[in-house]
Design a protein around this motif. Structure first.
Motif, mmCIF file in Angstrom:
data_model
loop_
_atom_site.group_PDB
_atom_site.id
_atom_site.type_symbol
_atom_site.label_atom_id
_atom_site.label_comp_id
_atom_site.label_asym_id
_atom_site.label_seq_id
_atom_site.Cartn_x
_atom_site.Cartn_y
_atom_site.Cartn_z
ATOM 1 N N LYS A 48 0.834 -1.203 0.000
ATOM 2 C CA LYS A 48 0.000 0.000 0.000
ATOM 3 C C LYS A 48 0.873 1.259 0.000
ATOM 4 O O LYS A 48 0.546 2.249 -0.668
ATOM 5 N N LYS A 49 1.975 1.228 0.725
ATOM 6 C CA LYS A 49 2.898 2.367 0.690
ATOM 7 C C LYS A 49 3.532 2.523 -0.692
ATOM 8 O O LYS A 49 3.730 3.636 -1.174
ATOM 9 N N TRP A 50 3.860 1.395 -1.320
ATOM 10 C CA TRP A 50 4.402 1.417 -2.679
ATOM 11 C C TRP A 50 3.383 2.030 -3.633
ATOM 12 O O TRP A 50 3.726 2.832 -4.506
ATOM 13 N N ALA A 51 2.121 1.685 -3.451
ATOM 14 C CA ALA A 51 1.066 2.260 -4.289
ATOM 15 C C ALA A 51 0.976 3.765 -4.088
ATOM 16 O O ALA A 51 0.874 4.534 -5.057
ATOM 17 N N ALA A 52 1.024 4.204 -2.843
ATOM 18 C CA ALA A 52 0.938 5.638 -2.561
ATOM 19 C C ALA A 52 2.158 6.390 -3.082
ATOM 20 O O ALA A 52 2.066 7.571 -3.417
ATOM 21 N N ALA A 53 3.294 5.700 -3.199
ATOM 22 C CA ALA A 53 4.529 6.329 -3.664
ATOM 23 C C ALA A 53 4.642 6.351 -5.182
ATOM 24 O O ALA A 53 5.596 6.909 -5.722
ATOM 25 N N GLY A 54 3.695 5.725 -5.881
ATOM 26 C CA GLY A 54 3.730 5.751 -7.335
ATOM 27 C C GLY A 54 3.824 4.397 -7.985
ATOM 28 O O GLY A 54 3.867 4.307 -9.211
ATOM 29 N N GLY A 55 3.870 3.332 -7.198
ATOM 30 C CA GLY A 55 3.958 1.995 -7.769
ATOM 31 C C GLY A 55 2.589 1.442 -8.134
ATOM 32 O O GLY A 55 1.552 1.977 -7.749
ATOM 33 N N VAL A 56 2.602 0.363 -8.905
ATOM 34 C CA VAL A 56 1.366 -0.346 -9.245
ATOM 35 C C VAL A 56 1.479 -1.723 -8.603
ATOM 36 O O VAL A 56 2.202 -2.583 -9.093
ATOM 37 N N PRO A 57 0.815 -1.962 -7.489
ATOM 38 C CA PRO A 57 0.975 -3.215 -6.755
ATOM 39 C C PRO A 57 0.231 -4.359 -7.417
ATOM 40 O O PRO A 57 -0.630 -4.163 -8.275
ATOM 41 N N ALA A 58 0.564 -5.582 -7.003
ATOM 42 C CA ALA A 58 -0.092 -6.770 -7.540
ATOM 43 C C ALA A 58 -0.992 -7.449 -6.509
ATOM 44 O O ALA A 58 -1.862 -8.221 -6.893
ATOM 45 N N ARG A 59 -0.777 -7.193 -5.239
ATOM 46 C CA ARG A 59 -1.640 -7.778 -4.215
ATOM 47 C C ARG A 59 -3.046 -7.216 -4.360
ATOM 48 O O ARG A 59 -3.250 -6.010 -4.519
ATOM 49 N N THR A 60 -4.034 -8.078 -4.259
ATOM 50 C CA THR A 60 -5.421 -7.654 -4.432
ATOM 51 C C THR A 60 -5.826 -6.633 -3.379
ATOM 52 O O THR A 60 -6.501 -5.642 -3.689
ATOM 53 N N ASP A 61 -5.412 -6.846 -2.133
ATOM 54 C CA ASP A 61 -5.812 -5.905 -1.080
ATOM 55 C C ASP A 61 -5.209 -4.526 -1.317
ATOM 56 O O ASP A 61 -5.827 -3.504 -1.019
ATOM 57 N N ALA A 62 -4.003 -4.472 -1.871
ATOM 58 C CA ALA A 62 -3.394 -3.180 -2.177
ATOM 59 C C ALA A 62 -4.044 -2.543 -3.397
ATOM 60 O O ALA A 62 -4.248 -1.322 -3.447
ATOM 61 N N GLU A 85 -7.066 -2.782 -4.301
ATOM 62 C CA GLU A 85 -8.404 -2.314 -3.965
ATOM 63 C C GLU A 85 -8.393 -1.270 -2.853
ATOM 64 O O GLU A 85 -9.461 -0.816 -2.419
ATOM 65 N N SER A 86 -7.221 -0.861 -2.425
ATOM 66 C CA SER A 86 -7.107 0.053 -1.297
ATOM 67 C C SER A 86 -7.244 1.509 -1.730
ATOM 68 O O SER A 86 -6.912 1.869 -2.866
ATOM 69 N N PRO A 87 -7.701 2.387 -0.828
ATOM 70 C CA PRO A 87 -7.734 3.821 -1.139
ATOM 71 C C PRO A 87 -6.350 4.370 -1.451
ATOM 72 O O PRO A 87 -6.220 5.300 -2.261
ATOM 73 N N GLU A 88 -5.312 3.803 -0.815
ATOM 74 C CA GLU A 88 -3.953 4.287 -1.071
ATOM 75 C C GLU A 88 -3.607 4.195 -2.549
ATOM 76 O O GLU A 88 -2.879 5.055 -3.075
ATOM 77 N N PHE A 89 -4.130 3.179 -3.222
ATOM 78 C CA PHE A 89 -3.875 3.025 -4.650
ATOM 79 C C PHE A 89 -4.930 3.730 -5.502
ATOM 80 O O PHE A 89 -4.607 4.548 -6.365
ATOM 81 N N LEU A 90 -6.191 3.441 -5.253
ATOM 82 C CA LEU A 90 -7.250 3.926 -6.133
ATOM 83 C C LEU A 90 -7.377 5.444 -6.114
ATOM 84 O O LEU A 90 -7.780 6.047 -7.121
#
Length: 475
Positions: A386-400, A402-407
């Motif tokens: 989720k932190k990786w998603a917030a930092a600009g990454g595109v995660p592969a874990r489903t929970d990440a 679908e998280s607000p940090e990513f979306l």
């Protein structure tokens, strides 16, 4: 993808220089790379080097963990993120992400693999590179490590298979009995970018509608091209474009069960796709666009020169940077003009699978292999993803995913989340490098008028079939 949006495409000349020798040596070393002789196939894969199930004792001495990737914004994002976050757990470790130009990426890695000596510990491989690396014994078998340390149920099975599994009897399908040689690092797919001020707020829903909308937009807006997409004869640019259109119109690249390509890629659906690409889409592109790839498409969009464009999501961040755009002086102004949508459908509902996995060099020193395992375990945790998603990454874990940090981090992140179930990959076989070169060359030739489209597709089928047949059909 807030970080990437502001970062744009940053050049990394120092890191490129450190790997320049490997890229230069690539031509002379290709024969030794494996590149399509089939290696030892599944038997060799089963007997290759294995990572331990338990992470060995880690050193407290200063250590640099080295990655190799190609030069684009996520590389810098990964280095910055890892040095900010991983060092909280391992303050003695420095993360270095070395980069090379995209066109040299495969050869820069596999030249060193062929020499059985690497100056990198974690190669970031395209999903299709895995077979070549496995059959040549270049990367560690992570199956036991994954079983002990990774929650595989946290991932869409397609993504876990694409970024780590080998062999793949059916491309993209997870086989729990197959070995894993990598874990997801960055997910990706194409997004359709469209001018809301020229096309309308609602994106086209079918491929045919998209072409009609692009034609109408081009006709009504002199100096603006209807379409912008990848066409270059390099990396996988032109091939991915054809493969995407092929899938949309109901085609297939091959029959993975009997490893047949002739009569499959160039069947009626395949010919229809080539005709659409060359005779309907190409005339809607800018003059001189026959060598366009990521940077050129981004430039056309940012400069207001394209009605509709197709781009990898992980490479689209700079489009919202006002310093790079003529479409607005703020991010919000740009978003009033640009829309991001999933790809239209037609006869089938598919999008290209992009992204990459991380692997461990079989030739890295033991202490750095141990650190690489620890990094992977750390990176794949839910909170870190989720932190990786917030930092600009595109995660592969489903929970990440679908998280607000990513979306909520970027306007195209929902596009990726909505596209995962539609993804289709290419051939995950040791001969990939040869197959992609054949396709790139011929598709690019057809797009640039150097070859008849039907002839180009038949040549792709014949030449690719010869590669598989000469190497035992990729088995």
């Amino acid at each position: 993808m807030r970080y990437l949006q502001r970062a744009g495409h940053r050049s990394l000349p120092g890191r490129r220089a450190r790997l320049a020798t490997a890229a230069i040596l690539a031509v002379t070393a290709l024969a030794a790379c494996g590149g399509g002789d089939g290696g030892g196939g599944e038997a060799e894969a089963a007997d290759g080097p294995k990572a331990p199930a338990t992470i060995p004792e880690l050193t407290d001495d200063p250590l640099t963990l080295s990655f190799i990737w190609f030069e684009w914004p996520p590389a810098q994002a990964l280095e910055d993120f890892a040095n900010a976050e991983y060092t909280k757990e391992r303050p003695n470790v420095t993360i270095e992400v070395n980069t090379v130009p995209n066109a040299n990426w495969h050869d820069a890695m596999f030249t060193q693999f062929a020499a059985r000596q690497t100056d990198f510990d974690i190669p970031i491989l395209d999903s299709q590179h895995i077979g070549e690396a496995v059959t040549n014994g270049n990367i560690l078998d992570l199956t036991d490590f994954v079983d002990e340390n990774i929650d595989v149920d946290a991932y869409d099975p397609y993504l876990l298979a694409a970024y780590g599994q080998y062999p793949q009897a059916e491309t993209g399908q997870r086989d729990e009995d197959a070995s894993l040689y990598g874990l997801p690092l960055l997910g990706d797919t194409w997004t359709m970018i469209y001018r809301k001020d020229l096309i309308g707020d609602e994106p086209p829903e079918t491929w045919d509608e998209m072409i009609d909308a692009a034609q109408k937009c081009q006709d009504e807006n002199p100096g603006v091209s209807g379409l912008a997409f990848h066409q270059a004869n390099g990396s996988d640019a032109a091939a991915v474009t054809y493969n995407t259109v092929n899938g949309v119109y109901g085609g297939n690249l091959w029959n993975s069960e009997d490893k047949s390509i002739e009569g499959v890629i160039n069947d009626e659906a395949g010919q229809k796709a080539m005709d659409v690409l060359v005779n309907e889409m190409k005339p809607l592109t800018a003059k001189g666009s026959g060598n366009w790839f990521i940077d050129e498409v981004n430039a056309a969009v940012a400069q207001g020169k394209a009605c509709i464009a197709f781009q990898w999501i992980a490479a689209a961040g700079g489009l919202l940077d006002p310093a790079q755009s003529t479409l607005g002086t703020t991010e919000d102004e740009i978003l009033d003009t640009l829309g991001f949508a999933t790809l239209p459908t037609q006869d089938a509902d598919v999008v290209p699978l992009g992204g990459m996995g991380m692997h461990i060099s079989a030739y890295a020193p033991a202490e750095r292999q141990a650190e690489a395992l620890n990094f992977m375990k750390w990176f794949e945790q839910e909170d870190i993803q989720k932190k990786w998603a917030a930092a600009g990454g595109v995660p592969a874990r489903t929970d990440a995913l679908e998280s607000p940090e990513f979306l909520e981090a970027g306007p195209f992140n929902q596009v990726y989340a909505d596209s995962v179930s539609r993804m289709r990959d290419m051939w995950n076989v040791p001969e990939y490098a040869q197959l992609i070169d054949i396709e790139n060359t011929n598709v690019n030739a057809a797009l640039n008028g150097a070859k008849d489209p039907e002839e180009a597709l038949d040549d792709i089928a014949e030449q690719q079939q010869q590669v598989l047949d000469s190497s035992g059909g990729g088995l």
